[in-house]
Design an enzyme around this catalytic site. Structure first.
Site, PDB file in Angstrom:
ATOM      1  N   GLN A  36       0.784  -1.362  -0.075  1.00 46.89           N
ATOM      2  CA  GLN A  36       0.117  -0.043  -0.039  1.00 46.89           C
ATOM      3  C   GLN A  36       0.948   1.363  -0.003  1.00 46.89           C
ATOM      4  O   GLN A  36       0.378   2.333  -0.353  1.00 46.89           O
ATOM      5  CB  GLN A  36      -0.858   0.061   1.152  1.00 46.89           C
ATOM      6  CG  GLN A  36      -1.815  -0.949   0.958  1.00 46.89           C
ATOM      7  CD  GLN A  36      -2.907  -1.149   2.263  1.00 46.89           C
ATOM      8  OE1 GLN A  36      -2.587  -1.665   3.405  1.00 46.89           O
ATOM      9  NE2 GLN A  36      -4.094  -0.683   2.187  1.00 46.89           N
ATOM     10  N   ASP A  69       2.182   0.721  -7.874  1.00 46.17           N
ATOM     11  CA  ASP A  69       3.459   0.647  -8.593  1.00 46.17           C
ATOM     12  C   ASP A  69       4.486   1.757  -7.862  1.00 46.17           C
ATOM     13  O   ASP A  69       5.467   1.526  -7.820  1.00 46.17           O
ATOM     14  CB  ASP A  69       3.395   0.892 -10.236  1.00 46.17           C
ATOM     15  CG  ASP A  69       2.960  -0.102 -10.877  1.00 46.17           C
ATOM     16  OD1 ASP A  69       2.576  -0.968 -10.345  1.00 46.17           O
ATOM     17  OD2 ASP A  69       2.789   0.024 -12.246  1.00 46.17           O
ATOM     18  N   ARG A  94       3.981   0.372  12.884  1.00 42.96           N
ATOM     19  CA  ARG A  94       3.615  -0.934  12.399  1.00 42.96           C
ATOM     20  C   ARG A  94       3.645  -0.972  10.867  1.00 42.96           C
ATOM     21  O   ARG A  94       2.981  -0.135  10.299  1.00 42.96           O
ATOM     22  CB  ARG A  94       2.227  -1.280  12.840  1.00 42.96           C
ATOM     23  CG  ARG A  94       1.767  -2.904  12.369  1.00 42.96           C
ATOM     24  CD  ARG A  94       0.497  -3.289  12.798  1.00 42.96           C
ATOM     25  NE  ARG A  94       0.128  -4.531  12.141  1.00 42.96           N
ATOM     26  CZ  ARG A  94      -0.914  -4.837  11.369  1.00 42.96           C
ATOM     27  NH1 ARG A  94      -1.589  -3.699  11.198  1.00 42.96           N
ATOM     28  NH2 ARG A  94      -1.119  -5.754  10.901  1.00 42.96           N
ATOM     29  N   HIS A 139       1.233  -9.174   4.587  1.00 42.90           N
ATOM     30  CA  HIS A 139      -0.038  -8.162   4.514  1.00 42.90           C
ATOM     31  C   HIS A 139      -0.456  -8.189   2.988  1.00 42.90           C
ATOM     32  O   HIS A 139      -0.347  -7.433   2.183  1.00 42.90           O
ATOM     33  CB  HIS A 139       0.440  -6.874   4.855  1.00 42.90           C
ATOM     34  CG  HIS A 139      -0.766  -5.972   5.410  1.00 42.90           C
ATOM     35  ND1 HIS A 139      -0.771  -5.336   6.651  1.00 42.90           N
ATOM     36  CD2 HIS A 139      -1.886  -5.793   4.608  1.00 42.90           C
ATOM     37  CE1 HIS A 139      -2.053  -4.611   6.662  1.00 42.90           C
ATOM     38  NE2 HIS A 139      -2.699  -4.923   5.332  1.00 42.90           N
ATOM     39  N   ASN A 183      -1.753 -10.713   8.650  1.00 40.71           N
ATOM     40  CA  ASN A 183      -2.509  -9.526   8.744  1.00 40.71           C
ATOM     41  C   ASN A 183      -3.880 -10.149   8.060  1.00 40.71           C
ATOM     42  O   ASN A 183      -4.163 -10.200   6.936  1.00 40.71           O
ATOM     43  CB  ASN A 183      -2.036  -8.459   8.078  1.00 40.71           C
ATOM     44  CG  ASN A 183      -3.195  -7.297   8.083  1.00 40.71           C
ATOM     45  OD1 ASN A 183      -3.465  -6.774   9.211  1.00 40.71           O
ATOM     46  ND2 ASN A 183      -4.076  -6.880   7.245  1.00 40.71           N
ATOM     47  N   GLU A 184      -4.755 -10.121   8.883  1.00 40.65           N
ATOM     48  CA  GLU A 184      -6.139 -10.535   8.495  1.00 40.65           C
ATOM     49  C   GLU A 184      -6.550 -11.597   7.868  1.00 40.65           C
ATOM     50  O   GLU A 184      -6.999 -11.755   6.469  1.00 40.65           O
ATOM     51  CB  GLU A 184      -6.970  -9.344   7.908  1.00 40.65           C
ATOM     52  CG  GLU A 184      -6.915  -8.218   8.704  1.00 40.65           C
ATOM     53  CD  GLU A 184      -7.751  -6.910   8.038  1.00 40.65           C
ATOM     54  OE1 GLU A 184      -7.933  -6.900   6.942  1.00 40.65           O
ATOM     55  OE2 GLU A 184      -7.972  -5.910   8.780  1.00 40.65           O
ATOM     56  N   ASN A 323      -7.587  -5.844  14.443  1.00 44.22           N
ATOM     57  CA  ASN A 323      -7.834  -4.818  13.537  1.00 44.22           C
ATOM     58  C   ASN A 323      -9.429  -4.768  13.652  1.00 44.22           C
ATOM     59  O   ASN A 323     -10.170  -5.383  13.533  1.00 44.22           O
ATOM     60  CB  ASN A 323      -7.886  -4.999  12.081  1.00 44.22           C
ATOM     61  CG  ASN A 323      -6.071  -4.943  12.018  1.00 44.22           C
ATOM     62  OD1 ASN A 323      -5.471  -4.913  12.813  1.00 44.22           O
ATOM     63  ND2 ASN A 323      -5.908  -5.552  11.019  1.00 44.22           N
ATOM     64  N   TYR A 325     -12.783  -2.165  12.453  1.00 45.29           N
ATOM     65  CA  TYR A 325     -13.235  -0.765  11.977  1.00 45.29           C
ATOM     66  C   TYR A 325     -14.755  -0.621  12.135  1.00 45.29           C
ATOM     67  O   TYR A 325     -15.193   0.490  12.270  1.00 45.29           O
ATOM     68  CB  TYR A 325     -12.775  -0.843  10.332  1.00 45.29           C
ATOM     69  CG  TYR A 325     -11.759  -0.877  10.179  1.00 45.29           C
ATOM     70  CD1 TYR A 325     -11.054   0.567   9.919  1.00 45.29           C
ATOM     71  CD2 TYR A 325     -10.717  -1.768  10.138  1.00 45.29           C
ATOM     72  CE1 TYR A 325      -9.603   0.605   9.687  1.00 45.29           C
ATOM     73  CE2 TYR A 325      -9.449  -1.788   9.664  1.00 45.29           C
ATOM     74  CZ  TYR A 325      -8.933  -0.427   9.487  1.00 45.29           C
ATOM     75  OH  TYR A 325      -7.574  -0.469   9.255  1.00 45.29           O
ATOM     76  N   GLU A 393      -5.199  -2.104  14.249  1.00 43.45           N
ATOM     77  CA  GLU A 393      -5.554  -1.151  13.419  1.00 43.45           C
ATOM     78  C   GLU A 393      -7.045  -0.794  13.852  1.00 43.45           C
ATOM     79  O   GLU A 393      -7.647  -1.637  14.266  1.00 43.45           O
ATOM     80  CB  GLU A 393      -5.662  -1.664  11.907  1.00 43.45           C
ATOM     81  CG  GLU A 393      -4.657  -2.108  11.174  1.00 43.45           C
ATOM     82  CD  GLU A 393      -4.879  -2.583   9.728  1.00 43.45           C
ATOM     83  OE1 GLU A 393      -5.851  -2.502   9.095  1.00 43.45           O
ATOM     84  OE2 GLU A 393      -3.823  -3.387   9.227  1.00 43.45           O
TER      85      GLU A 393
END
Ligand code: GBH
Length: 484
Positions: A36, A69, A94, A139, A183-184, A323, A325, A393
């Site tokens: 990301q 990219d 993190r 991740h 992660n997740e 995490n 949300y 998160e």
């Protein structure tokens, strides 16, 4: 005079205590993930991950047709990111390692010098500024060549991941004290294999996701045990896994049983590790087994564990990463309900997951229900006992890139309040909180249309200039005073 000073000191003290103080030692951080933010997708000897291939081959799957990219160009701007983290006063940062940046073959037979240099720079730079690195091994950016061999659905992935983890611990374990393996898992397995909307983009609902689930659990335990046996004595760090949890509440009282099942399914990737008995959540295991049998399958679509595997996986965590949300109300699926995130349970449990009308909407799926975080923290404790919990998160997205992000700031304030209540009122052992994200970044299927940064990134600027938002100033203030 002296008495007056005393009175003043005492009232100041009571004021700070009642003014919502976090426990001493509680840590605040912020997070990002390699794909990301890093960009530099093909520099040096780095090879493509499944996200490079997916975004290049299927740009229509990404809302704005974009990819990672260049992203935030953190590969080149890591010093700027460290400075941001420092200005915020973060206790930890993190981030995740790109598997193919470190191991261009996916396998441990070749280690990239440039990859090692990059992560050494980042880790040393953080430490030099008093910020702890917290490292996620995976991740979502699996090496494409391993995907070509079946990826997460090949049981050998446990060995590949174990070998990769050993390289990472060997290189960085002297300075990295807190690791997470995956992660997740719910995104890696369920989201990716149900709708095919996330890389690797394979549609195999009820099959692929469960094969992935089992292999991921074994892979996690392999990496944990490697740390335990080969590194713990030397480095004395912590290894855990990060689960995404959505707080589920019943739509109405007639949906309570279904809500129980939805919550248990939400613990699919926790129960094997954190429960006393180990293995899949029993109610889910039997539910899917019975359903599979009715459908004519010879064995359950959810592959079982051998008793050795149950023991191998059980207890393989030093903390519980969550995490959080958003929340959903659970009801039995009505006709024509479409598969939307969270897809978890929609295929097998036939549940529909809807937001409550009173919750504040963010971008698409992200509705804000702060008490859901406190409730989920309590549920984890109720289900698995008194584990150390790190909120790895929590954050809010907006479609606009405004600097005066009132809604995001409010989201942080409301959720931090709930974290504090979970600690002080409910005695849940939460030791850290992580804002997602330090900077705006490539938000998977939403590309750059959905912004999570407490710091804005200007993606039209070749220099990817970064500007702290109001939420960043708010968060810095919380950290500085260690209180709300
Ligand atoms: C976390 O995922 C991730 O760890 C992080 O990388 C991510 O950036 C962050 O949260 C924010 O999403 O477009 O309707 O299909 C949380 C799970 C995964 C939920 C992507 C939303 C897309 C929903 N998110 N998913 S949709």
């Amino acid at each position: 005079m002296r008495a007056l000073v005393l009175v003043f000191v005492i009232s100041a003290l009571t004021l700070t205590c009642s003014a919502k103080q976090f426990p001493a030692g509680f840590k605040f951080g912020a997070a990002t993930a390699a794909y990301q933010v890093e960009g530099a997708w093909n520099v040096s000897d780095k090879t493509p991950s499944i996200w490079d291939i997916y975004t290049h081959d299927k740009p229509h799957k990404i809302l704005d047709g974009s990819n990672g990219d260049i992203a935030c160009d953190s590969y080149h701007l890591w010093e700027t990111d460290i400075q941001l983290a420092k200005d915020l006063g973060l206790h930890f940062y993190r981030f995740s390692l790109s598997w193919t940046r470190l191991l261009p073959n996916g396998f441990a037979n070749k280690i990239s010098e440039d990859g090692v240099r990059y992560y050494n720079n980042l880790i040393d730079g953080l430490l030099a500024n008093g910020i702890e690195p917290m490292v996620t091994l995976f991740h979502w950016d699996l090496p494409q060549n391993l995907q070509d061999l079946g990826g997460m659905t090949n049981p050998l992935v446990a060995e590949w991941f174990g070998d990769y983890s050993r390289v990472a611990y060997t290189l960085f374990g002297d300075r990295v004290q807190t690791w997470s393996t995956f992660n997740e898992p719910v995104i890696i397995c369920d989201a990716a294999y149900e709708t095919g909307d996330l890389a690797p983009g394979i549609v195999s609902p009820g099959i692929g996701n469960y094969i992935c689930a089992k292999n991921l659990m074994v892979a996690h335990a392999t990496a944990y045990r490697i740390y335990d046996e080969e590194f713990r004595a030397k480095f004395n760090g912590k290894v855990g896994i990060v689960n995404n949890h959505v707080w589920y509440a019943p739509y109405s009282s007639e949906h309570e049983d279904l809500t129980f099942l939805a919550r248990q399914l939400g613990f699919l990737y926790s129960h094997p590790i954190y429960s006393e008995s180990g293995g899949w959540p029993p109610s889910i295991e039997s539910f899917i087994a019975e359903k599979s049998e009715k459908e004519g399958y010879v064995t359950s679509r959810l592959p079982g564990f051998t008793s050795e595997e149950i023991e191998f996986i059980k207890g393989t965590a030093d903390y519980y990463g969550i995490n959080y949300y958003t929340s959903r109300l659970v009801l039995a699926a009505r006709a024509n309900s479409t598969l939307t995130w969270p897809t978890n349970g929609q295929v097998d449990l036939q549940v529909e997951l809807v937001p409550d009308a009173s919750w504040t909407a963010g971008v698409e799926w992200l509705v804000s229900n702060p008490p859901g975080l406190r409730a989920q923290l309590n549920l984890i404790k109720e289900q698995f006992g008194d584990w150390e919990i790190i909120i790895t998160e929590n954050g809010f997205s907006t479609a606009s890139d405004e600097l005066d992000d009132v809604t995001r700031t409010q989201y942080y304030k409301d959720h931090l309040e709930q974290v504090l209540l979970a600690i002080t009122e409910d005695d849940v052992n939460v030791t850290g909180y992580t804002a997602w994200s330090l900077i705006d970044n490539f938000e998977w299927n939403s590309g750059y249309t959905s912004r999570f940064g407490i710091v804005r990134v200007d993606f039209s600027d070749p220099l990817r200039s970064r500007t702290p938002r109001a939420s960043a100033h708010y968060y810095a203030d919380v950290i500085k005073h260690h209180s709300l």
